[in-house]
Scaffold this active site. Structure first.
Site, PDB file in Angstrom:
ATOM      1  N   LYS A   1       8.828   9.589  26.310  1.00  0.00           N
ATOM      2  CA  LYS A   1       8.894   9.182  24.759  1.00  0.00           C
ATOM      3  C   LYS A   1       8.950   7.946  24.588  1.00  0.00           C
ATOM      4  O   LYS A   1       9.613   7.223  25.292  1.00  0.00           O
ATOM      5  CB  LYS A   1      10.068  10.038  24.300  1.00  0.00           C
ATOM      6  CG  LYS A   1      10.099  10.145  22.696  1.00  0.00           C
ATOM      7  CD  LYS A   1      11.358  10.762  22.196  1.00  0.00           C
ATOM      8  CE  LYS A   1      11.454  10.995  20.722  1.00  0.00           C
ATOM      9  NZ  LYS A   1      12.674  11.719  20.161  1.00  0.00           N
TER      10      LYS A   1
ATOM     11  N   SER B   1      11.491  15.342  16.748  1.00  0.00           N
ATOM     12  CA  SER B   1      10.489  14.009  16.664  1.00  0.00           C
ATOM     13  C   SER B   1       9.788  13.801  18.099  1.00  0.00           C
ATOM     14  O   SER B   1       8.784  13.205  17.930  1.00  0.00           O
ATOM     15  CB  SER B   1      11.326  12.893  16.451  1.00  0.00           C
ATOM     16  OG  SER B   1      12.398  12.640  17.574  1.00  0.00           O
TER      17      SER B   1
ATOM     18  N   SER C   1      15.238  17.514  18.237  1.00  0.00           N
ATOM     19  CA  SER C   1      14.004  16.872  18.650  1.00  0.00           C
ATOM     20  C   SER C   1      13.599  16.988  19.957  1.00  0.00           C
ATOM     21  O   SER C   1      12.212  16.615  20.229  1.00  0.00           O
ATOM     22  CB  SER C   1      14.080  15.337  18.248  1.00  0.00           C
ATOM     23  OG  SER C   1      14.152  14.909  17.113  1.00  0.00           O
TER      24      SER C   1
END
Lengths: 481, 497
Positions: free
Chosen positions: B87, B162, B186
């Protein structure tokens, strides 16, 4: 109407540690710009603070030395504000749980004369907390540059109660505080290096009143004398305002030590909201009894306690202790010399007068001195034994300082160098014996110490430049005849 | 062939790599090819460095050859040569670190996050920079300043967020596993929406050093994977105390995979709690039905299922948005255009640098949260908001710990709805915030949680089951998740791309 000043000082002291408060990078002064940085200090994305235990140890030590209550838990808060010298735009500090509360600093006010001890007084402390220092802005012509070398250095904030009553008291407070910090190895407190910084909160009120007046914060007090002069100026400014029928406005003023003037920086309306909250990146740390005991074991004797002890135990006068005690190494030097020769007053005199004078002239520190406690003790003994006279001893001291040779060796060397005419030495000895038949008789009757009575006159005649050993031999030879 | 490789699990691949049937370079090439083939449609990556990935794979093959020559069998090095997507909020030395924000558009990080260091030590190839909602704030990855990631199961829909890029990359075969971060759901919510496994460990289990902070007391790095076992392998590699993160906990890291297997063998009858508060209004009926079916499956496995109560659940969202925004308002203060990141070209002085750089650099959701957080920390409001929220947070944690006196784990839907359409909730922040209603409590309580695939809607959208475990009992949680996974084949389904 007469007015009295009400003064509280906020003193920031950099804690002397190897690494910074929350990162592993070294702390230091005078390095090329932005070399004492790492991702944590620069607040790069994703970095986290980790507490430096050494800094905590030293603040606990400061608290113990100042008689503070040490918090059972060390908790960290964030103080949020934007400024280009602050890499995270928040400062890790301690808000509602300072590490130390209460305590006091013992101060000495100026005495009626330089050689007379002044009044002692205790200045109460509100709190001491630990935080991190910010970087430094350097303003060039069109741009400002930031140096983050200082950023993240452990910084103690020591807040006094508003119980300081004059500029002189403020000066004495800083002096005493600095001495204690240096004694404890907590900080070097060099104001020129920014290791000690002071802000003053000042108000006035009619003498005897209990209510507090409107306070003014005075900043930029960059030296001890600026603190004294700035406060004196502010107090008289406030008195003048009030006497002219005006009122003191709550504000922050900037003192310029060069011009001796102050000007308003900002008024109360622009006060910050720092949005303090507990730092979620740092867990509170328990400060247990064991930890405190370990720190306590490393605490030195407080300077004024030591001064009282020197006066009582050794009978050394104030004029000497007031020179020896403020410097921990010097006072240790003295104690060692006193122990070796058993004549503390004499040792104190040599150190406070001759040694400091020579060091000053050579711009050397005590650590670089070739004269060590044993030299001083040896010299004291030689004088005591009458082996050398005091004006010769002065010369021996200067020589020891230059060469580092032991006093006996120096005496032998200079004594021989100056007194090569053995006939003359013998003549002086004969004269001395002839002038004092009683002591000659005593010696011959077996009173060994009677020989010393002749040494003084011989040395005087030799202007101190006779080898004591040779003088002794000659006297014995003559007396044996 | 290539797609097969890309959809294999770590366990399968490490077996083939170990037997010499496959090289790390071949595997990496397949993943790169797959990414090039599909990412134009999926948009999981902010960027990837093909040369760097192949160099890492080559080094892995070298290590393997050397170990083999030295007589080592390479056992226990399951991640050797496995491409793990990262990420774009976790720092990799020499790689961009953008948090999908204009603010860090051109920022290259000089250091490795602790999890990256550990992955590299385990031999994994750190692969690409995966898209997210800007600074991990959002539930759809639509808040990325660079691109909207599509859900591989329906390109018109969001992948969740997210960590939407991480979930989509694993779902689309663009990475074998991926790292994400989970502040309020997330990892778990996008995992549910993309039919992959998403594991958020206990707070303090994994170092946060090198993770761009959103809300420090809630953030935790975790794994996306194709199977529960794979998630356990990744967790085993990244977990552990770190002297660079004071909030990481000094606890030994167990052998998660071995522990899971041992528990499965032991035939332990798990006690599972169903919180009544999690099955009320707002739950999509198809999601509810799939989760019920999963619960029935557990009953079929001999587990004891009982209702539990988490009475403070209704305060979770409010509490979360006070604490998370308060922390973010302070954490994001460092993005000021002074030392790094974007500085406004129009700025004239220091104050102007702040105002303009932050106005231009942050997107609307980030600004909304900074303003909210600044407000709740303001003098005069602190006690009413932040302090009270912390107290409620304690109550929420207590609810869970109380429930855990009766059960080993708690089962809930991961998300109230399957993947929604792009733009559907963009104009309504509150509706978006409710996407995390079942996941937020876990972060507030600091517990481990996992989302595993548990079915599909009639329209073919994935549904996730969340299992919530006790602090630092990831092994049990993984075993419970694995027990269900072993009875179903949801995880093996692939989106048509």
């Amino acid at each position: 109407m007469t007015y009295e000043a009400v003064i509280g000082l906020e003193v920031h002291v950099q804690v002397k540690t190897r690494s910074k408060m929350f990162s592993r990078v070294a702390a230091g002064y005078g390095h090329p710009e932005n070399t004492l940085t790492d991702p944590v200090v620069l607040a790069l994305p994703g970095t986290l603070p980790v507490m430096n235990k050494e800094a905590l140890d030293k603040v606990i030590k400061a608290g113990l030395l100042l008689g503070c209550e040490i918090a059972p838990e060390c908790k960290w808060d964030r103080k949020n504000y934007f400024y280009p010298d602050s890499p995270k735009n928040y400062q890790i500090s301690q808000y509602d749980q300072p590490l130390c509360r209460g305590g006091f600093v013992e101060i000495e006010l100026p005495g009626p004369a330089r050689n007379v001890m002044g009044e002692h007084k205790r200045i109460s402390l509100t709190r001491i907390h630990l935080e991190e220092d910010v970087g430094k802005l350097n303003h060039a012509e069109a741009v400002s540059l930031v140096d983050f070398n200082r950023a993240g250095t452990p910084l103690m904030e020591i807040v006094s109660e508003p119980v300081i009553r004059s500029a002189d008291e403020a000066f004495a407070y800083l002096t005493a505080l600095k001495t204690i910090m240096v004694y404890g190895g907590i900080s070097d407190c060099d104001m020129e290096k920014g290791q000690l910084r002071c802000d003053a909160n000042i108000s006035i009120r009619p003498a005897g009143a209990t209510a507090l007046g409107t306070k003014v914060e005075l900043k930029n007090l960059n030296s001890f004398s600026f603190v004294r002069d700035g406060i004196a100026l502010e107090v008289s400014r406030q008195v003048a305002v009030v006497q002219a029928g005006g009122t003191v406005v709550q504000e922050t003023r900037d003192y310029d030590g060069q011009t001796g003037e102050s000007k308003s920086l900002r008024t109360k309306e622009m006060a910050h909201d720092y949005r303090y909250f507990p730092d979620p990146d740092l867990m509170p740390v328990q400060v247990g009894e064991e930890w405190k005991s370990a720190v306590r074991a490393g605490c030195p004797e407080l300077p004024f306690d030591k001064q009282r002890r020197f006066q009582k135990e050794y009978g050394v006068p104030y004029t000497i202790t007031s020179v020896l005690v403020p410097d921990r190494e010097l006072s240790d030097f003295f104690e060692e010399a006193a122990r070796l020769c058993g004549r503390p007053q004499a040792a104190g005199n040599w150190i406070a007068n001759d040694l400091l004078r020579e060091l000053g002239a050579a711009t050397l520190g005590l650590a670089q001195s070739k004269v060590r406690p044993a030299h001083v003790a040896g010299l004291v003994r030689l004088v005591e034994e009458g082996a050398i006279l005091s004006n010769a001893a002065k010369e021996v001291f200067v020589d020891m300082f230059r060469t580092g040779d032991p006093p006996g060796a120096v005496v032998a060397r200079i004594g021989l160098g100056a007194q090569t005419d053995l006939g003359e030495l013998e003549r002086w000895c004969r004269e001395a014996v002839a002038a004092n038949p009683k002591s000659a008789a005593d010696f011959k009757a077996g009173k060994e110490s009677a020989i010393n009575a002749f040494k003084g006159p011989v040395m005087r005649a030799a202007k101190g430049r006779a080898d004591p050993k040779r003088v002794d031999e000659t006297l014995r030879r003559l007396l044996a005849q | 062939m290539s797609e097969e490789l890309c959809y294999s699990t770590i366990s399968e691949l490490s077996g083939r790599l170990g037997r010499g049937e496959l090289s790390a370079v071949e595997l990496m090439r397949a993943v790169i090819a797959r990414t090039k083939e599909v990412d134009g449609r999926v948009g999981a990556f902010n960027s990837f460095d093909e040369g760097d990935a192949l160099a890492q794979a080559l080094a892995s093959d070298g290590r393997r050859a050397k170990a083999r020559a030295a007589g080592a069998d390479g056992r226990g090095r399951h991640l050797e040569g496995i491409p793990v997507g990262i990420k774009d909020v976790i720092s990799v030395a020499g790689q961009p670190l953008t948090a999908s924000s204009r603010m860090l558009e051109n920022f290259v990080s000089p250091y490795d996050a602790t999890v990256i260091r550990k992955l590299k030590e385990a031999g994994a190839t750190c692969w690409g920079r995966l898209n997210l909602d800007e600074f991990a704030m959002g539930s759809s990855t639509e808040n990325s300043a660079f691109r909207a990631t599509s859900n591989p199961w329906d390109l018109e829909r969001v992948p969740g967020g997210s960590s939407g890029g991480s979930a989509a990359a694993v779902a689309a075969g663009e990475a074998v596993a991926a790292l994400g971060s989970d502040t309020g759901g997330s990892i778990r919510q996008p995992a549910a929406l993309c039919n992959v496994v998403g594991l958020k460990p206990t707070y303090g289990r994994v170092s946060r050093y090198g993770l761009i902070a959103f809300a420090s007391s809630l953030d935790q790095i975790g794994a996306f994977a194709r199977s529960v076992e794979d998630a356990a392998l990744v967790l085993g590699a990244i977990a552990g105390h770190d002297c660079r993160d004071s909030t990481s906990v000094r606890k030994d890291v167990p052998d998660y995979v071995g522990g899971m297997a041992a528990l499965a063998q032991s035939g332990r009858r798990w006690r599972l709690g169903i919180p009544k508060e999690y099955f009320g209004g707002g739950l999509d009926p198809e999601v509810g039905a799939a989760v019920q079916a999963a619960i029935d499956e557990y009953r079929g496995l001999g587990c004891e299922v009982r209702e539990v109560s988490l009475p403070h659940t209704k305060y979770a969202i409010g509490t979360y948005y006070i604490i998370a925004t308060a922390e973010c308002s302070s954490n994001l203060a460092r993005y000021d255009g002074v030392r790094y990141g974007s500085r406004s070209k129009d700025a004239t002085d220091a104050l102007d640098i702040y105002f303009k750089s932050r106005a231009e650099g942050f997107g609307p959701e980030v600004k909304r949260r900074i303003i909210l957080g600044t407000y709740v920390l303001s003098s005069g409001y602190y006690d009413a908001y932040y302090l009270r929220a912390q107290k409620v947070r304690t109550l929420i944690r207590r609810d869970f710990l109380e429930a855990f006196t009766q059960v080993d784990a708690i089962l809930t839907p991961t998300s109230p709805t399957p993947a929604f359409r792009k733009g559907e909730k963009s104009a309504d922040p509150l509706a978006m915030y409710l996407s995390d209603i079942y996941t937020i409590g876990v972060n507030l309580a600091g517990l481990p949680g996992i989302s595993i695939p548990c079915g599909f809607t009639r329209g073919g959208l994935p549904i996730g089951l969340q299992a919530i475990g006790q602090p630092f009992k990831e092994t049990e949680l993984l075993a419970i998740a694995g027990a269900y996974e072993g009875r179903t084949d949801w995880r093996t389904r692939r989106p048509r791309l």
